[in-house]
Design a protein around this motif. Sequence first.
Motif, PDB file in Angstrom:
ATOM      1  N   ILE A 277     -14.349   0.696  14.255  1.00  0.00           N
ATOM      2  CA  ILE A 277     -14.155   0.357  15.246  1.00  0.00           C
ATOM      3  C   ILE A 277     -13.450   0.772  16.835  1.00  0.00           C
ATOM      4  O   ILE A 277     -14.446   0.386  17.934  1.00  0.00           O
ATOM      5  CB  ILE A 277     -12.977  -1.062  15.496  1.00  0.00           C
ATOM      6  CG1 ILE A 277     -13.751  -2.293  13.585  1.00  0.00           C
ATOM      7  CG2 ILE A 277     -12.335  -1.842  16.646  1.00  0.00           C
ATOM      8  CD1 ILE A 277     -13.290  -3.769  13.489  1.00  0.00           C
ATOM      9  N   LEU A 278     -12.572   1.633  16.355  1.00  0.00           N
ATOM     10  CA  LEU A 278     -12.017   2.524  17.233  1.00  0.00           C
ATOM     11  C   LEU A 278     -12.503   3.570  17.680  1.00  0.00           C
ATOM     12  O   LEU A 278     -13.328   3.990  19.038  1.00  0.00           O
ATOM     13  CB  LEU A 278     -11.026   3.437  16.497  1.00  0.00           C
ATOM     14  CG  LEU A 278     -10.033   2.753  16.371  1.00  0.00           C
ATOM     15  CD1 LEU A 278      -8.682   3.617  15.805  1.00  0.00           C
ATOM     16  CD2 LEU A 278      -8.946   2.346  17.400  1.00  0.00           C
TER      17      LEU A 278
ATOM     18  N   TYR B 279     -11.815   0.617  10.363  1.00  0.00           N
ATOM     19  CA  TYR B 279     -11.249   0.575  12.151  1.00  0.00           C
ATOM     20  C   TYR B 279     -11.130   1.270  12.513  1.00  0.00           C
ATOM     21  O   TYR B 279     -11.642   1.581  13.522  1.00  0.00           O
ATOM     22  CB  TYR B 279     -10.182   0.203  11.103  1.00  0.00           C
ATOM     23  CG  TYR B 279      -9.416  -1.421  11.126  1.00  0.00           C
ATOM     24  CD1 TYR B 279      -9.487  -2.341  11.555  1.00  0.00           C
ATOM     25  CD2 TYR B 279      -8.892  -1.963   9.430  1.00  0.00           C
ATOM     26  CE1 TYR B 279      -9.632  -3.912  11.948  1.00  0.00           C
ATOM     27  CE2 TYR B 279      -8.566  -3.256   9.297  1.00  0.00           C
ATOM     28  CZ  TYR B 279      -8.560  -3.655  10.242  1.00  0.00           C
ATOM     29  OH  TYR B 279      -8.146  -4.890   9.509  1.00  0.00           O
TER      30      TYR B 279
ATOM     31  N   MET C 223       0.490  -0.824   0.033  1.00  0.00           N
ATOM     32  CA  MET C 223      -0.465   0.162  -0.118  1.00  0.00           C
ATOM     33  C   MET C 223       1.096   1.132   0.177  1.00  0.00           C
ATOM     34  O   MET C 223       2.114   1.306   1.108  1.00  0.00           O
ATOM     35  CB  MET C 223      -1.084  -0.443   1.515  1.00  0.00           C
ATOM     36  CG  MET C 223      -1.508   0.716   1.090  1.00  0.00           C
ATOM     37  SD  MET C 223      -2.852   0.684   2.001  1.00  0.00           S
ATOM     38  CE  MET C 223      -2.920  -0.129   3.606  1.00  0.00           C
TER      39      MET C 223
ATOM     40  N   THR D  13     -10.422  -0.392   3.715  1.00  0.00           N
ATOM     41  CA  THR D  13     -10.297  -0.971   5.244  1.00  0.00           C
ATOM     42  C   THR D  13     -10.058   0.134   6.686  1.00  0.00           C
ATOM     43  O   THR D  13     -10.793   0.095   7.559  1.00  0.00           O
ATOM     44  CB  THR D  13     -10.239  -1.732   5.610  1.00  0.00           C
ATOM     45  OG1 THR D  13      -8.342  -1.787   4.779  1.00  0.00           O
ATOM     46  CG2 THR D  13     -10.266  -2.808   3.825  1.00  0.00           C
ATOM     47  N   SER D  14     -10.002   1.350   6.224  1.00  0.00           N
ATOM     48  CA  SER D  14      -9.685   2.596   6.728  1.00  0.00           C
ATOM     49  C   SER D  14     -10.750   2.858   7.870  1.00  0.00           C
ATOM     50  O   SER D  14     -10.631   3.111   8.831  1.00  0.00           O
ATOM     51  CB  SER D  14      -8.835   3.627   6.155  1.00  0.00           C
ATOM     52  OG  SER D  14      -7.082   3.017   6.154  1.00  0.00           O
TER      53      SER D  14
END
Lengths: 48, 291
Positions: free
Chosen positions: A16-17, A13, A1, A9-10
């Motif tokens: 999620i955070l 996450y 990357m 996919t950032s």
Amino acid sequence: MAPGKVSETSGLYTAILALTLLAIVFTAGFVAYQCHSDYKTMFTIASK
Amino acid sequence: MSALTKVLIVLLSFSSLFLCGAIVTYVGSANNYKDMYDGQRSQLQTLNDKVATLTAAAQEQRMMVEQKIQEYEKRIQDMTAEKTQLSVDLNNALRESLGHQNRADKWQGLLDSYGQTMANQELTIKSIQEKLDAARGQLIENDKQLNQQTARVYELTIQMEALETARRRAVEEKKVLEDKLNKIAAAAGAEPVRVSQAVVTPDRSRVSAAAETASDVELNALISEVFENLATISIGASDGVQKDMRFHVTRGDEYVCDVVITHVDTDKAAGVLELRQQQPRVGDNASTRLM
């Protein structure tokens, strides 16, 4: 990357955070509410 | 984003979620220690108050019990002293009772002997009384005989006086006759003539019997009034009662006393009591002669 490139996919996450942060905030609020409702204070540990 | 970062993010997220869940679970199920503390504290305060109240009550009860104990000890002491005194009194009373019993026994013996003596004396008194009654009867009879003898002596004295008068009269008559003889002799011879004298002594040639004494006249009467030492009879001067008459008072066959008349009225007379055997009563018979 490659650097500076935003992955698809950032966002996952980040969510999620964020969810984790919300859980932490809810937990802190819940603890504060319980402390206030039980002991009428949130900072004083004990009073004579 | 490297794989390590991702792994760290995931691990951090799960661990945070786990930790948050644990914290929420713990806090949600945690005890309210403040309420518990306040409850325990209030209960402790209540218990302390109750303990203080009970302690005060116990102290008061203890003081009362101590006071009661002192009172009971004092009463026990007083009753002990009283018991001792009563024991002493009982012993004294028993001793005195024994003495009195002995004296009572002695007195009983004395009473028995006195009873025997009194019985003997009663017999003696009865015999003496009989003798005295006989002596009184004899005395009354002697008195009656004495009165008769006195009347006889009085009669003889009067007869002697009459004889003396007759003698003196005879002497005077003799003197008169001598005078007459002298006068006749003087007329015949030369003898002096003496004057005759009149007879001065009265003629008592008739000698009469003495009058009946008071005791010889039989009069019967009834006791009409009785005083302490005086009595009144139911007849008086109109029936022949005279002063110093003696009436014998009888009740049935019993001799009561004598009444010597000291005051005579027309229909009654009064006198003093003598030789009293009994106290006369109204209605007793009074007579100048004893049956």
